[in-house]
Enzyme design. Structure first.
Site, PDB file in Angstrom:
ATOM      1  N   ASP A   1      -1.968   4.692   7.895  1.00 51.64           N
ATOM      2  CA  ASP A   1      -2.283   5.863   8.706  1.00 51.64           C
ATOM      3  C   ASP A   1      -2.753   5.402  10.080  1.00 51.64           C
ATOM      4  O   ASP A   1      -1.948   5.152  10.968  1.00 51.64           O
ATOM      5  CB  ASP A   1      -3.335   6.699   7.983  1.00 51.64           C
ATOM      6  CG  ASP A   1      -3.598   8.048   8.640  1.00 51.64           C
ATOM      7  OD1 ASP A   1      -3.402   8.188   9.857  1.00 51.64           O
ATOM      8  OD2 ASP A   1      -4.018   8.984   7.934  1.00 51.64           O
TER       9      ASP A   1
ATOM     10  N   ASP B   1       0.861  -1.182   0.000  1.00 49.80           N
ATOM     11  CA  ASP B   1       0.000   0.000   0.000  1.00 49.80           C
ATOM     12  C   ASP B   1       0.898   1.233   0.000  1.00 49.80           C
ATOM     13  O   ASP B   1       2.090   1.145   0.310  1.00 49.80           O
ATOM     14  CB  ASP B   1      -0.927   0.001   1.219  1.00 49.80           C
ATOM     15  CG  ASP B   1      -2.209   0.805   0.996  1.00 49.80           C
ATOM     16  OD1 ASP B   1      -2.336   1.457  -0.070  1.00 49.80           O
ATOM     17  OD2 ASP B   1      -3.083   0.778   1.871  1.00 49.80           O
ATOM     18  N   ASP B   2       0.314   2.382  -0.339  1.00 53.63           N
ATOM     19  CA  ASP B   2       1.096   3.606  -0.350  1.00 53.63           C
ATOM     20  C   ASP B   2       1.459   4.043   1.063  1.00 53.63           C
ATOM     21  O   ASP B   2       2.575   4.456   1.318  1.00 53.63           O
ATOM     22  CB  ASP B   2       0.383   4.733  -1.108  1.00 53.63           C
ATOM     23  CG  ASP B   2      -1.042   4.998  -0.623  1.00 53.63           C
ATOM     24  OD1 ASP B   2      -1.585   4.218   0.188  1.00 53.63           O
ATOM     25  OD2 ASP B   2      -1.629   6.006  -1.075  1.00 53.63           O
TER      26      ASP B   2
END
Length: 165
Positions: free
Chosen positions: A102, A98-99
């Site tokens: 969070d 994933d980028d």
């Protein structure tokens, strides 16, 4: 922008490409991997770069919706992982990309699907960092990461001018 985001971290295409390749370097020692699972949409670009660098031909997606620009909402799995890729061994030998991580909400959902997979992100925030096995850059929880596909070129006033506004 929500006031909980105190800082901005803009990432250019060049920087993102360098960071995704750095992630591939880090992952080279953790493999080999039989497949990559990209968490759409943010994970598509780094997953393609990592798959290329590591010579992985099987690329799958899992679609998990939790963001609408700057508002985090309820988690929805829009597309699961194929049985061929998931296998019967909890995802052993699979690389999830994933980028960013969070709060970790998306990561938790995908981790449940593939508990033995290696989870990698380009960027990580403290709340989600324990859920990933590999990442490149950590930023503070109150930082909004502007990824290159979310930006256009525009004038930005100097920091000094923002401080006096």
């Amino acid at each position: 922008m929500d006031e909980k985001w105190q800082k901005n971290f803009p990432v250019s295409w060049d920087q993102f490409h360098r960071d995704a390749r750095a992630l591939a370097w880090r992952l080279a020692a953790a493999g080999p991997f039989r497949a990559v699972v990209a968490i759409t949409r943010g994970g598509l670009v780094p997953a393609a770069i990592v798959a290329r660098e590591l010579g992985i031909r099987v690329v799958e997606t899992v679609s998990v919706a939790s963001y609408d620009y700057d508002k985090q909402g309820e988690i929805q799995v829009l597309k699961g992982i194929s049985a061929d890729v998931a296998g019967t061994d909890g995802g052993a030998g699979v690389l999830i990309v994933d980028d960013l991580v969070d709060t970790g909400a998306t990561a938790r959902v995908v981790r449940e699907m593939l508990p033995k997979a290696h989870f990698a992100t380009v960027y990580a925030k403290p709340a989600g960092r324990p859920l990933v096995d590999s990442f490149i850059t950590e930023v503070s929880q109150d930082t909004w990461i502007y990824l290159p596909w979310d930006m256009g070129l525009a004038f930005t006033p100097p920091i000094r001018d923002k401080a006096t506004a």
